[in-house]
Design a protein around this motif. Sequence first.
Motif, PDB file in Angstrom:
ATOM      1  N   MET A 177       0.844  -1.201   0.000  1.00  0.00           N
ATOM      2  CA  MET A 177       0.000   0.000   0.000  1.00  0.00           C
ATOM      3  C   MET A 177       0.879   1.251   0.000  1.00  0.00           C
ATOM      4  SD  MET A 177      -3.036  -0.924   2.741  1.00  0.00           S
ATOM      5  CE  MET A 177      -3.607   0.749   2.907  1.00  0.00           C
ATOM      6  N   PRO A 178       0.626   2.168  -0.925  1.00  0.00           N
ATOM      7  CA  PRO A 178       1.422   3.408  -0.916  1.00  0.00           C
ATOM      8  C   PRO A 178       1.056   4.276   0.286  1.00  0.00           C
ATOM      9  CG  PRO A 178      -0.321   3.540  -2.545  1.00  0.00           C
ATOM     10  CD  PRO A 178      -0.359   2.143  -1.991  1.00  0.00           C
ATOM     11  N   PHE A 179       1.970   5.153   0.658  1.00  0.00           N
ATOM     12  CA  PHE A 179       1.720   6.079   1.754  1.00  0.00           C
ATOM     13  C   PHE A 179       1.015   7.324   1.236  1.00  0.00           C
ATOM     14  CE2 PHE A 179       5.290   3.764   3.673  1.00  0.00           C
ATOM     15  CZ  PHE A 179       4.780   3.529   4.939  1.00  0.00           C
ATOM     16  N   ALA A 180       0.076   7.827   2.015  1.00  0.00           N
ATOM     17  CA  ALA A 180      -0.545   9.113   1.705  1.00  0.00           C
ATOM     18  C   ALA A 180       0.511  10.187   1.959  1.00  0.00           C
ATOM     19  CB  ALA A 180      -1.764   9.345   2.595  1.00  0.00           C
ATOM     20  N   PRO A 181       0.517  11.244   1.170  1.00  0.00           N
ATOM     21  CA  PRO A 181       1.502  12.308   1.399  1.00  0.00           C
ATOM     22  C   PRO A 181       1.309  12.931   2.778  1.00  0.00           C
ATOM     23  CG  PRO A 181       0.184  12.734  -0.580  1.00  0.00           C
ATOM     24  CD  PRO A 181      -0.361  11.511   0.053  1.00  0.00           C
ATOM     25  N   LEU A 182       2.422  13.286   3.394  1.00  0.00           N
ATOM     26  CA  LEU A 182       2.370  13.937   4.701  1.00  0.00           C
ATOM     27  C   LEU A 182       2.014  15.408   4.521  1.00  0.00           C
ATOM     28  CD1 LEU A 182       5.549  12.434   6.396  1.00  0.00           C
ATOM     29  CD2 LEU A 182       3.178  11.897   6.896  1.00  0.00           C
ATOM     30  N   SER A 183       1.147  15.891   5.366  1.00  0.00           N
ATOM     31  CA  SER A 183       0.769  17.294   5.333  1.00  0.00           C
ATOM     32  C   SER A 183       1.899  18.116   5.961  1.00  0.00           C
ATOM     33  CB  SER A 183      -0.521  17.488   6.117  1.00  0.00           C
ATOM     34  OG  SER A 183      -0.783  18.849   6.288  1.00  0.00           O
ATOM     35  N   PRO A 184       2.328  19.195   5.311  1.00  0.00           N
ATOM     36  CA  PRO A 184       3.435  19.986   5.867  1.00  0.00           C
ATOM     37  C   PRO A 184       3.090  20.656   7.195  1.00  0.00           C
ATOM     38  CG  PRO A 184       2.535  21.043   3.907  1.00  0.00           C
ATOM     39  CD  PRO A 184       1.838  19.728   4.050  1.00  0.00           C
ATOM     40  N   ASP A 185       1.799  20.914   7.426  1.00  0.00           N
ATOM     41  CA  ASP A 185       1.387  21.589   8.655  1.00  0.00           C
ATOM     42  C   ASP A 185       0.988  20.619   9.762  1.00  0.00           C
ATOM     43  OD1 ASP A 185       1.757  24.012   7.383  1.00  0.00           O
ATOM     44  OD2 ASP A 185      -0.321  24.087   6.677  1.00  0.00           O
ATOM     45  N   ALA A 186       1.052  19.321   9.488  1.00  0.00           N
ATOM     46  CA  ALA A 186       0.607  18.327  10.474  1.00  0.00           C
ATOM     47  C   ALA A 186       1.627  18.189  11.592  1.00  0.00           C
ATOM     48  CB  ALA A 186       0.388  16.981   9.805  1.00  0.00           C
ATOM     49  N   ALA A 187       1.146  17.681  12.712  1.00  0.00           N
ATOM     50  CA  ALA A 187       2.034  17.408  13.836  1.00  0.00           C
ATOM     51  C   ALA A 187       3.022  16.319  13.432  1.00  0.00           C
ATOM     52  CB  ALA A 187       1.215  16.953  15.041  1.00  0.00           C
ATOM     53  N   PRO A 188       4.214  16.301  14.024  1.00  0.00           N
ATOM     54  CA  PRO A 188       5.183  15.268  13.662  1.00  0.00           C
ATOM     55  C   PRO A 188       4.634  13.876  13.994  1.00  0.00           C
ATOM     56  CG  PRO A 188       6.055  16.736  15.379  1.00  0.00           C
ATOM     57  CD  PRO A 188       4.695  17.220  15.029  1.00  0.00           C
ATOM     58  N   LEU A 189       5.087  12.901  13.198  1.00  0.00           N
ATOM     59  CA  LEU A 189       4.651  11.526  13.413  1.00  0.00           C
ATOM     60  C   LEU A 189       5.196  11.002  14.724  1.00  0.00           C
ATOM     61  CD1 LEU A 189       5.283   9.958   9.896  1.00  0.00           C
ATOM     62  CD2 LEU A 189       3.157  10.871  10.811  1.00  0.00           C
ATOM     63  N   GLY A 190       4.471  10.048  15.299  1.00  0.00           N
ATOM     64  CA  GLY A 190       4.961   9.366  16.495  1.00  0.00           C
ATOM     65  C   GLY A 190       6.185   8.528  16.147  1.00  0.00           C
ATOM     66  N   TRP A 191       6.864   8.025  17.166  1.00  0.00           N
ATOM     67  CA  TRP A 191       8.101   7.283  16.945  1.00  0.00           C
ATOM     68  C   TRP A 191       7.871   6.046  16.079  1.00  0.00           C
ATOM     69  CZ3 TRP A 191       9.653   2.308  18.253  1.00  0.00           C
ATOM     70  CH2 TRP A 191      11.010   2.032  18.044  1.00  0.00           C
ATOM     71  N   LEU A 192       6.892   5.211  16.428  1.00  0.00           N
ATOM     72  CA  LEU A 192       6.666   3.966  15.697  1.00  0.00           C
ATOM     73  C   LEU A 192       6.181   4.206  14.270  1.00  0.00           C
ATOM     74  CD1 LEU A 192       6.834   0.915  15.759  1.00  0.00           C
ATOM     75  CD2 LEU A 192       4.552   0.857  16.755  1.00  0.00           C
TER      76      LEU A 192
END
Length: 190
Positions: free
Chosen positions: A155-170
Amino acid sequence: MQRISSTVRLNRSTLQFDEAAFARLTQYLDESASLLEGDPDPQEILSDLEQAVADQCTRRLPTDRSIVTLAELEPALAEIGSVQVPGAPPAERLAPAAARPLQQISEGALISGVCLGLARYFGLNVTALRIFAVLLLLLSGGGVILVYFAMMLLMPFAPLSPDAAPLGWLPAKCRASVEFLRAKLHLATS
Protein backbone atom coordinates in the motif's frame (compact mmCIF):
# COMPACT_ATOMS: atom_id res chain seq x y z
CA MET A 1 -11.79 42.92 1.96
CA GLN A 2 -11.14 39.26 2.71
CA ARG A 3 -12.35 37.28 5.69
CA ILE A 4 -9.39 35.46 7.32
CA SER A 5 -11.25 33.16 9.67
CA SER A 6 -14.66 32.16 10.92
CA THR A 7 -15.42 31.11 14.46
CA VAL A 8 -17.56 27.99 14.48
CA ARG A 9 -19.27 26.22 17.36
CA LEU A 10 -19.21 22.47 16.79
CA ASN A 11 -21.36 20.82 19.45
CA ARG A 12 -19.44 21.71 22.66
CA SER A 13 -16.25 23.04 21.01
CA THR A 14 -15.48 26.40 19.44
CA LEU A 15 -12.81 26.57 16.72
CA GLN A 16 -11.61 29.06 14.14
CA PHE A 17 -11.44 27.98 10.48
CA ASP A 18 -9.82 29.74 7.55
CA GLU A 19 -12.11 30.51 4.63
CA ALA A 20 -11.30 27.40 2.55
CA ALA A 21 -11.66 25.09 5.56
CA PHE A 22 -14.92 26.78 6.57
CA ALA A 23 -16.36 26.25 3.07
CA ARG A 24 -15.31 22.57 3.11
CA LEU A 25 -16.73 22.06 6.61
CA THR A 26 -20.03 23.63 5.58
CA GLN A 27 -20.18 21.38 2.51
CA TYR A 28 -19.42 18.26 4.61
CA LEU A 29 -22.06 19.07 7.24
CA ASP A 30 -24.67 19.98 4.61
CA GLU A 31 -24.04 16.69 2.77
CA SER A 32 -24.31 14.79 6.06
CA ALA A 33 -27.57 16.55 6.95
CA SER A 34 -29.06 15.72 3.55
CA LEU A 35 -28.07 12.05 3.93
CA LEU A 36 -29.83 11.96 7.30
CA GLU A 37 -33.18 13.23 5.99
CA GLY A 38 -35.82 10.83 7.20
CA ASP A 39 -33.68 9.57 10.09
CA PRO A 40 -35.59 9.49 13.40
CA ASP A 41 -32.95 11.55 15.23
CA PRO A 42 -30.69 13.40 12.78
CA GLN A 43 -29.81 16.16 15.26
CA GLU A 44 -28.11 13.75 17.67
CA ILE A 45 -26.08 12.20 14.85
CA LEU A 46 -25.08 15.64 13.52
CA SER A 47 -24.06 16.75 17.04
CA ASP A 48 -21.87 13.66 17.40
CA LEU A 49 -20.43 14.29 13.94
CA GLU A 50 -19.65 17.92 14.82
CA GLN A 51 -17.92 16.81 18.02
CA ALA A 52 -15.86 14.24 16.08
CA VAL A 53 -14.78 16.95 13.61
CA ALA A 54 -13.84 19.28 16.49
CA ASP A 55 -11.87 16.54 18.27
CA GLN A 56 -10.02 15.49 15.11
CA CYS A 57 -9.17 19.09 14.13
CA THR A 58 -8.02 19.96 17.66
CA ARG A 59 -5.77 16.88 17.69
CA ARG A 60 -4.23 17.85 14.34
CA LEU A 61 -3.86 21.58 15.03
CA PRO A 62 -0.20 22.55 15.66
CA THR A 63 0.39 24.19 19.03
CA ASP A 64 1.64 27.43 17.46
CA ARG A 65 -1.59 28.05 15.47
CA SER A 66 -5.19 28.67 16.44
CA ILE A 67 -6.88 28.61 13.02
CA VAL A 68 -7.82 25.28 11.41
CA THR A 69 -6.81 25.11 7.75
CA LEU A 70 -7.76 22.72 4.99
CA ALA A 71 -4.53 20.81 5.76
CA GLU A 72 -5.93 19.80 9.16
CA LEU A 73 -9.57 19.49 8.12
CA GLU A 74 -9.21 17.16 5.12
CA PRO A 75 -7.40 14.33 6.99
CA ALA A 76 -9.86 14.75 9.88
CA LEU A 77 -12.84 14.36 7.54
CA ALA A 78 -11.15 11.45 5.78
CA GLU A 79 -10.67 9.63 9.07
CA ILE A 80 -14.25 10.29 10.17
CA GLY A 81 -15.68 9.32 6.79
CA SER A 82 -19.11 10.05 5.44
CA VAL A 83 -22.42 9.36 7.10
CA GLN A 84 -23.55 5.79 6.49
CA VAL A 85 -27.28 5.48 6.01
CA PRO A 86 -28.69 2.11 7.09
CA GLY A 87 -30.73 0.48 4.36
CA ALA A 88 -29.12 2.50 1.57
CA PRO A 89 -28.37 0.51 -1.58
CA PRO A 90 -24.88 -1.07 -1.46
CA ALA A 91 -23.72 0.85 -4.54
CA GLU A 92 -24.59 4.12 -2.80
CA ARG A 93 -22.64 3.14 0.31
CA LEU A 94 -19.56 2.11 -1.69
CA ALA A 95 -19.50 5.05 -4.09
CA PRO A 96 -17.51 7.44 -1.85
CA ALA A 97 -14.82 4.79 -1.24
CA ALA A 98 -14.21 4.36 -4.95
CA ALA A 99 -13.18 8.02 -5.17
CA ARG A 100 -10.57 7.64 -2.43
CA PRO A 101 -7.18 6.06 -3.06
CA LEU A 102 -6.17 3.08 -0.95
CA GLN A 103 -3.18 4.43 1.00
CA GLN A 104 -1.50 4.07 4.36
CA ILE A 105 -2.06 7.14 6.52
CA SER A 106 0.88 7.77 8.83
CA GLU A 107 -0.64 10.80 10.56
CA GLY A 108 -2.57 9.44 13.54
CA ALA A 109 -1.34 5.87 12.94
CA LEU A 110 -0.52 3.46 15.74
CA ILE A 111 1.91 1.31 13.72
CA SER A 112 2.12 2.06 10.02
CA GLY A 113 -1.25 3.44 8.99
CA VAL A 114 -2.69 0.37 7.26
CA CYS A 115 -5.83 0.32 9.43
CA LEU A 116 -6.35 4.07 9.03
CA GLY A 117 -6.03 3.73 5.25
CA LEU A 118 -8.42 0.78 5.08
CA ALA A 119 -10.92 2.53 7.35
CA ARG A 120 -10.86 5.67 5.20
CA TYR A 121 -11.12 3.69 1.95
CA PHE A 122 -14.08 1.57 3.07
CA GLY A 123 -15.72 4.29 5.20
CA LEU A 124 -15.37 2.29 8.43
CA ASN A 125 -14.69 3.33 12.00
CA VAL A 126 -10.93 2.99 12.50
CA THR A 127 -11.27 1.86 16.13
CA ALA A 128 -13.65 -0.95 15.17
CA LEU A 129 -11.28 -2.01 12.38
CA ARG A 130 -8.32 -2.06 14.78
CA ILE A 131 -10.27 -4.19 17.27
CA PHE A 132 -11.21 -6.55 14.44
CA ALA A 133 -7.53 -6.76 13.40
CA VAL A 134 -6.47 -7.64 16.97
CA LEU A 135 -9.17 -10.32 17.14
CA LEU A 136 -7.95 -11.75 13.83
CA LEU A 137 -4.42 -11.71 15.18
CA LEU A 138 -5.45 -13.74 18.21
CA LEU A 139 -7.64 -16.14 16.23
CA SER A 140 -5.08 -16.75 13.49
CA GLY A 141 -2.25 -17.49 15.89
CA GLY A 142 -0.26 -14.56 14.51
CA GLY A 143 -0.75 -15.32 10.82
CA VAL A 144 -2.34 -11.91 10.25
CA ILE A 145 1.06 -10.34 10.93
CA LEU A 146 2.23 -11.58 7.52
CA VAL A 147 -0.82 -10.08 5.82
CA TYR A 148 -0.28 -6.77 7.66
CA PHE A 149 3.40 -6.75 6.67
CA ALA A 150 2.51 -7.43 3.02
CA MET A 151 -0.03 -4.60 3.10
CA MET A 152 2.61 -2.31 4.61
CA LEU A 153 4.90 -3.07 1.68
CA LEU A 154 2.28 -2.86 -1.06
CA MET A 155 0.00 0.00 0.00
CA PRO A 156 1.42 3.41 -0.92
CA PHE A 157 1.72 6.08 1.75
CA ALA A 158 -0.54 9.11 1.70
CA PRO A 159 1.50 12.31 1.40
CA LEU A 160 2.37 13.94 4.70
CA SER A 161 0.77 17.29 5.33
CA PRO A 162 3.44 19.99 5.87
CA ASP A 163 1.39 21.59 8.65
CA ALA A 164 0.61 18.33 10.47
CA ALA A 165 2.03 17.41 13.84
CA PRO A 166 5.18 15.27 13.66
CA LEU A 167 4.65 11.53 13.41
CA GLY A 168 4.96 9.37 16.50
CA TRP A 169 8.10 7.28 16.95
CA LEU A 170 6.67 3.97 15.70
CA PRO A 171 4.80 5.32 12.62
CA ALA A 172 7.90 7.33 11.62
CA LYS A 173 10.15 4.25 12.00
CA CYS A 174 7.69 2.04 10.08
CA ARG A 175 7.41 4.56 7.26
CA ALA A 176 11.19 4.90 6.98
CA SER A 177 11.71 1.13 7.13
CA VAL A 178 9.05 0.40 4.52
CA GLU A 179 10.45 3.04 2.17
CA PHE A 180 13.93 1.57 2.66
CA LEU A 181 12.66 -1.97 1.92
CA ARG A 182 10.77 -0.80 -1.14
CA ALA A 183 13.91 0.85 -2.48
CA LYS A 184 15.95 -2.33 -1.86
CA LEU A 185 13.29 -4.58 -3.43
CA HIS A 186 12.60 -2.09 -6.24
CA LEU A 187 8.88 -1.98 -5.44
CA ALA A 188 7.13 0.95 -7.05
CA THR A 189 4.01 2.01 -5.16
CA SER A 190 2.54 5.36 -6.06
